[in-house]
Design a protein around this motif. Structure first.
Motif, PDB file in Angstrom:
ATOM      1  N   VAL A  27       0.856  -1.187   0.000  1.00 35.15           N
ATOM      2  CA  VAL A  27       0.000   0.000   0.000  1.00 35.15           C
ATOM      3  C   VAL A  27       0.892   1.237   0.000  1.00 35.15           C
ATOM      4  O   VAL A  27       2.094   1.160   0.311  1.00 35.15           O
ATOM      5  CB  VAL A  27      -0.978   0.030   1.199  1.00 35.15           C
ATOM      6  N   GLY A  28       0.316   2.377  -0.362  1.00 25.58           N
ATOM      7  CA  GLY A  28       1.053   3.631  -0.402  1.00 25.58           C
ATOM      8  C   GLY A  28       0.900   4.413   0.893  1.00 25.58           C
ATOM      9  O   GLY A  28      -0.118   4.286   1.577  1.00 25.58           O
ATOM     10  N   VAL A  29       1.895   5.225   1.218  1.00 25.91           N
ATOM     11  CA  VAL A  29       1.850   6.014   2.458  1.00 25.91           C
ATOM     12  C   VAL A  29       0.616   6.913   2.526  1.00 25.91           C
ATOM     13  O   VAL A  29       0.099   7.196   3.613  1.00 25.91           O
ATOM     14  CB  VAL A  29       3.104   6.902   2.630  1.00 25.91           C
ATOM     15  N   LYS A  30       0.160   7.384   1.360  1.00 26.62           N
ATOM     16  CA  LYS A  30      -0.974   8.317   1.352  1.00 26.62           C
ATOM     17  C   LYS A  30      -2.334   7.637   1.185  1.00 26.62           C
ATOM     18  O   LYS A  30      -3.365   8.309   1.165  1.00 26.62           O
ATOM     19  CB  LYS A  30      -0.773   9.362   0.247  1.00 26.62           C
ATOM     20  N   ASN A  31      -2.320   6.310   1.023  1.00 30.87           N
ATOM     21  CA  ASN A  31      -3.607   5.607   0.988  1.00 30.87           C
ATOM     22  C   ASN A  31      -4.324   5.806   2.324  1.00 30.87           C
ATOM     23  O   ASN A  31      -3.684   5.984   3.356  1.00 30.87           O
ATOM     24  CB  ASN A  31      -3.394   4.109   0.762  1.00 30.87           C
ATOM     25  N   SER A  55       8.714   4.252  -4.612  1.00 34.93           N
ATOM     26  CA  SER A  55       8.861   2.818  -4.300  1.00 34.93           C
ATOM     27  C   SER A  55       9.831   2.557  -3.153  1.00 34.93           C
ATOM     28  O   SER A  55      10.412   1.477  -3.043  1.00 34.93           O
ATOM     29  CB  SER A  55       9.305   2.007  -5.522  1.00 34.93           C
ATOM     30  N   LYS A  56      10.048   3.574  -2.320  1.00 30.47           N
ATOM     31  CA  LYS A  56      10.925   3.364  -1.159  1.00 30.47           C
ATOM     32  C   LYS A  56      10.112   2.838   0.021  1.00 30.47           C
ATOM     33  O   LYS A  56       8.961   3.205   0.218  1.00 30.47           O
ATOM     34  CB  LYS A  56      11.634   4.667  -0.794  1.00 30.47           C
ATOM     35  N   MET A  57      10.771   1.973   0.786  1.00 28.27           N
ATOM     36  CA  MET A  57      10.130   1.294   1.910  1.00 28.27           C
ATOM     37  C   MET A  57       9.971   2.261   3.075  1.00 28.27           C
ATOM     38  O   MET A  57      10.935   2.919   3.484  1.00 28.27           O
ATOM     39  CB  MET A  57      11.037   0.113   2.292  1.00 28.27           C
ATOM     40  N   ARG A  58       8.761   2.366   3.618  1.00 29.13           N
ATOM     41  CA  ARG A  58       8.492   3.315   4.710  1.00 29.13           C
ATOM     42  C   ARG A  58       7.936   2.677   5.968  1.00 29.13           C
ATOM     43  O   ARG A  58       8.049   3.264   7.046  1.00 29.13           O
ATOM     44  CB  ARG A  58       7.514   4.397   4.232  1.00 29.13           C
ATOM     45  N   GLY A  59       7.298   1.490   5.843  1.00 33.28           N
ATOM     46  CA  GLY A  59       6.732   0.874   7.040  1.00 33.28           C
ATOM     47  C   GLY A  59       5.943  -0.366   6.701  1.00 33.28           C
ATOM     48  O   GLY A  59       5.964  -0.847   5.565  1.00 33.28           O
ATOM     49  N   SER A  62      -0.774  -3.531   9.354  1.00 35.28           N
ATOM     50  CA  SER A  62      -1.490  -4.779   9.624  1.00 35.28           C
ATOM     51  C   SER A  62      -2.917  -4.453  10.042  1.00 35.28           C
ATOM     52  O   SER A  62      -3.234  -3.316  10.403  1.00 35.28           O
ATOM     53  CB  SER A  62      -0.812  -5.546  10.754  1.00 35.28           C
ATOM     54  N   MET A  63      -3.767  -5.457  10.031  1.00 30.30           N
ATOM     55  CA  MET A  63      -5.151  -5.247  10.485  1.00 30.30           C
ATOM     56  C   MET A  63      -5.220  -4.820  11.950  1.00 30.30           C
ATOM     57  O   MET A  63      -5.968  -3.900  12.269  1.00 30.30           O
ATOM     58  CB  MET A  63      -5.968  -6.506  10.241  1.00 30.30           C
ATOM     59  N   PRO A  64      -4.486  -5.468  12.859  1.00 24.92           N
ATOM     60  CA  PRO A  64      -4.531  -4.994  14.246  1.00 24.92           C
ATOM     61  C   PRO A  64      -4.129  -3.517  14.377  1.00 24.92           C
ATOM     62  O   PRO A  64      -4.736  -2.775  15.144  1.00 24.92           O
ATOM     63  CB  PRO A  64      -3.527  -5.903  14.974  1.00 24.92           C
ATOM     64  N   THR A  65      -3.123  -3.076  13.607  1.00 20.05           N
ATOM     65  CA  THR A  65      -2.718  -1.666  13.653  1.00 20.05           C
ATOM     66  C   THR A  65      -3.872  -0.765  13.220  1.00 20.05           C
ATOM     67  O   THR A  65      -4.126   0.281  13.838  1.00 20.05           O
ATOM     68  CB  THR A  65      -1.514  -1.429  12.711  1.00 20.05           C
ATOM     69  N   ILE A  66      -4.565  -1.166  12.153  1.00 17.06           N
ATOM     70  CA  ILE A  66      -5.708  -0.376  11.673  1.00 17.06           C
ATOM     71  C   ILE A  66      -6.806  -0.333  12.728  1.00 17.06           C
ATOM     72  O   ILE A  66      -7.371   0.723  13.025  1.00 17.06           O
ATOM     73  CB  ILE A  66      -6.254  -0.979  10.349  1.00 17.06           C
ATOM     74  N   MET A  67      -7.089  -1.488  13.320  1.00 17.62           N
ATOM     75  CA  MET A  67      -8.152  -1.541  14.337  1.00 17.62           C
ATOM     76  C   MET A  67      -7.813  -0.657  15.537  1.00 17.62           C
ATOM     77  O   MET A  67      -8.658   0.085  16.029  1.00 17.62           O
ATOM     78  CB  MET A  67      -8.364  -2.992  14.797  1.00 17.62           C
ATOM     79  N   HIS A  68      -6.557  -0.739  15.988  1.00 13.30           N
ATOM     80  CA  HIS A  68      -6.153   0.110  17.121  1.00 13.30           C
ATOM     81  C   HIS A  68      -6.339   1.595  16.793  1.00 13.30           C
ATOM     82  O   HIS A  68      -6.713   2.387  17.648  1.00 13.30           O
ATOM     83  CB  HIS A  68      -4.686  -0.162  17.497  1.00 13.30           C
ATOM     84  N   ALA A  69      -6.093   1.951  15.520  1.00 17.80           N
ATOM     85  CA  ALA A  69      -6.159   3.357  15.120  1.00 17.80           C
ATOM     86  C   ALA A  69      -7.584   3.916  15.169  1.00 17.80           C
ATOM     87  O   ALA A  69      -7.769   5.127  15.322  1.00 17.80           O
ATOM     88  CB  ALA A  69      -5.590   3.518  13.709  1.00 17.80           C
ATOM     89  N   GLU A  88       0.154   7.724   8.929  1.00 17.31           N
ATOM     90  CA  GLU A  88      -0.091   8.214  10.288  1.00 17.31           C
ATOM     91  C   GLU A  88      -0.021   7.102  11.326  1.00 17.31           C
ATOM     92  O   GLU A  88       0.231   7.374  12.500  1.00 17.31           O
ATOM     93  CB  GLU A  88      -1.477   8.877  10.373  1.00 17.31           C
ATOM     94  N   VAL A  89      -0.270   5.866  10.910  1.00 15.62           N
ATOM     95  CA  VAL A  89      -0.379   4.785  11.894  1.00 15.62           C
ATOM     96  C   VAL A  89       0.536   3.588  11.615  1.00 15.62           C
ATOM     97  O   VAL A  89       0.650   2.687  12.440  1.00 15.62           O
ATOM     98  CB  VAL A  89      -1.842   4.272  12.006  1.00 15.62           C
ATOM     99  N   MET A  90       1.196   3.555  10.446  1.00 10.52           N
ATOM    100  CA  MET A  90       2.017   2.392  10.075  1.00 10.52           C
ATOM    101  C   MET A  90       3.158   2.170  11.081  1.00 10.52           C
ATOM    102  O   MET A  90       3.569   3.094  11.786  1.00 10.52           O
ATOM    103  CB  MET A  90       2.607   2.588   8.671  1.00 10.52           C
ATOM    104  N   ASP A  91       3.631   0.922  11.111  1.00 15.38           N
ATOM    105  CA  ASP A  91       4.748   0.555  11.986  1.00 15.38           C
ATOM    106  C   ASP A  91       6.056   0.838  11.244  1.00 15.38           C
ATOM    107  O   ASP A  91       6.338   0.213  10.222  1.00 15.38           O
ATOM    108  CB  ASP A  91       4.636  -0.930  12.344  1.00 15.38           C
ATOM    109  N   THR A  92       6.841   1.773  11.757  1.00 18.26           N
ATOM    110  CA  THR A  92       8.081   2.130  11.062  1.00 18.26           C
ATOM    111  C   THR A  92       9.295   1.385  11.615  1.00 18.26           C
ATOM    112  O   THR A  92      10.412   1.544  11.136  1.00 18.26           O
ATOM    113  CB  THR A  92       8.344   3.646  11.155  1.00 18.26           C
ATOM    114  N   ASP A  93       9.076   0.544  12.616  1.00 16.88           N
ATOM    115  CA  ASP A  93      10.169  -0.230  13.208  1.00 16.88           C
ATOM    116  C   ASP A  93      10.072  -1.670  12.705  1.00 16.88           C
ATOM    117  O   ASP A  93       9.710  -2.579  13.440  1.00 16.88           O
ATOM    118  CB  ASP A  93      10.050  -0.179  14.740  1.00 16.88           C
ATOM    119  N   TYR A  94      10.384  -1.853  11.409  1.00 15.30           N
ATOM    120  CA  TYR A  94      10.198  -3.141  10.752  1.00 15.30           C
ATOM    121  C   TYR A  94      11.561  -3.791  10.440  1.00 15.30           C
ATOM    122  O   TYR A  94      12.566  -3.092  10.300  1.00 15.30           O
ATOM    123  CB  TYR A  94       9.408  -2.947   9.453  1.00 15.30           C
TER     124      TYR A  94
END
Lengths: 168, 168
Positions: A27-31, A55-59, A62-69, A88-94
């Motif tokens: 998915v894209g960062v701005k989606n 096409s640079k990797m940013r994060g 996951s579904m749990p992350t979306i649900m928590h948000a 705004e909510v993606m995990d950047t520590d991958y």
């Protein structure tokens, strides 16, 4: 260091270890989160890489992350799915490796992660290495190694070494 | 057949291979999807076992399954989450082994499944075997096997055997 003969069976010479970027759902960062939820619903992975417009990797998202948000202590606010951007909510520590990775590093990381992201030195997303691919190698070793090779315990200090190393 | 010496390193004698039932998040067949969604949001697994009131194994439920159940071609109907029972949509075609399983079978199944359910002969849920646990064993083999053992190619028909077995 990985033993050479073990390594030769762990990796299948005919199948690339890295699943290439074009075969991985992203998915894209701005989606918005509703789009990410749709991708995660149709994709077989429980989490997917998030890329920017270069096409640079940013994060990872996951579904749990979306649900928590979209949850607070009282309720789940599904109406927010169209308002929040993935970045705004993606995990950047991958977990990731560069495309000249050592198998040894990947093997260790896969104990705690479902897949490892592969990027080039400019952080462009190149693909993923999955647990499934390594487990195919584990099966080859389990079934074939002792058929192909004569395996004998080392005679010098063998007992001391094996006790020490197995415990690690 | 799994080679004996490979097997000895693949399994850690001090850690049980099966994560016991009491440490695994589960949902009940009669739970509604909103409850299952909450469990899946807080649990680290992307899918969880579904048990009946006798602790017998009945299926698996995942976030994508829940999403599919409340989606139609036009929209996602989150308001349905409280109406649908888990047993109506759970996946009943799940991988499992009995508690006297052969490691060989589990190894093969884990290539395509994130975890394997373990049940007793009465179908009571006993726990799960995860990819992570097997990958710890793969790491032990990769790092230690050729330190502990002398490994030599078999001399009789060695080339023929190795070509045949590696291709399988």
């Amino acid at each position: 260091m990985i033993g050479k003969k073990v390594k030769a069976l762990l990796i299948d010479s005919e199948t690339p270890l890295v699943k290439p970027a074009e075969e991985v759902a992203v998915v894209g960062v701005k989606n918005r989160l509703n789009h990410a939820l749709l991708i995660l619903t149709t994709d077989k992975y429980a989490l997917v890489p998030v890329l920017d417009s270069d096409s640079k990797m940013r994060g990872l998202i996951s579904m749990p992350t979306i649900m928590h948000a979209i949850m607070d202590i009282e309720d789940v606010h599904f109406e927010k799915l169209g308002d929040i951007e993935v970045k705004e909510v993606m995990d950047t520590d991958y977990p990731y490796v560069y495309d000249d990775f050592e198998l040894e590093d990947v093997l260790g990381m896969l104990v705690n992660h479902a897949f490892i992201t592969v990027v080039d030195k400019e952080n462009v997303f190149k693909g993923i290495i999955t647990r499934s691919e390594i487990l195919k190698g584990t099966n080859r070793i389990a079934h074939e190694f002792e058929k192909i090779y004569d395996v004998k315990e080392k005679t010098i200090n063998e007992e001391a070494i094996s006790k020490e190393t197995i415990k690690q």
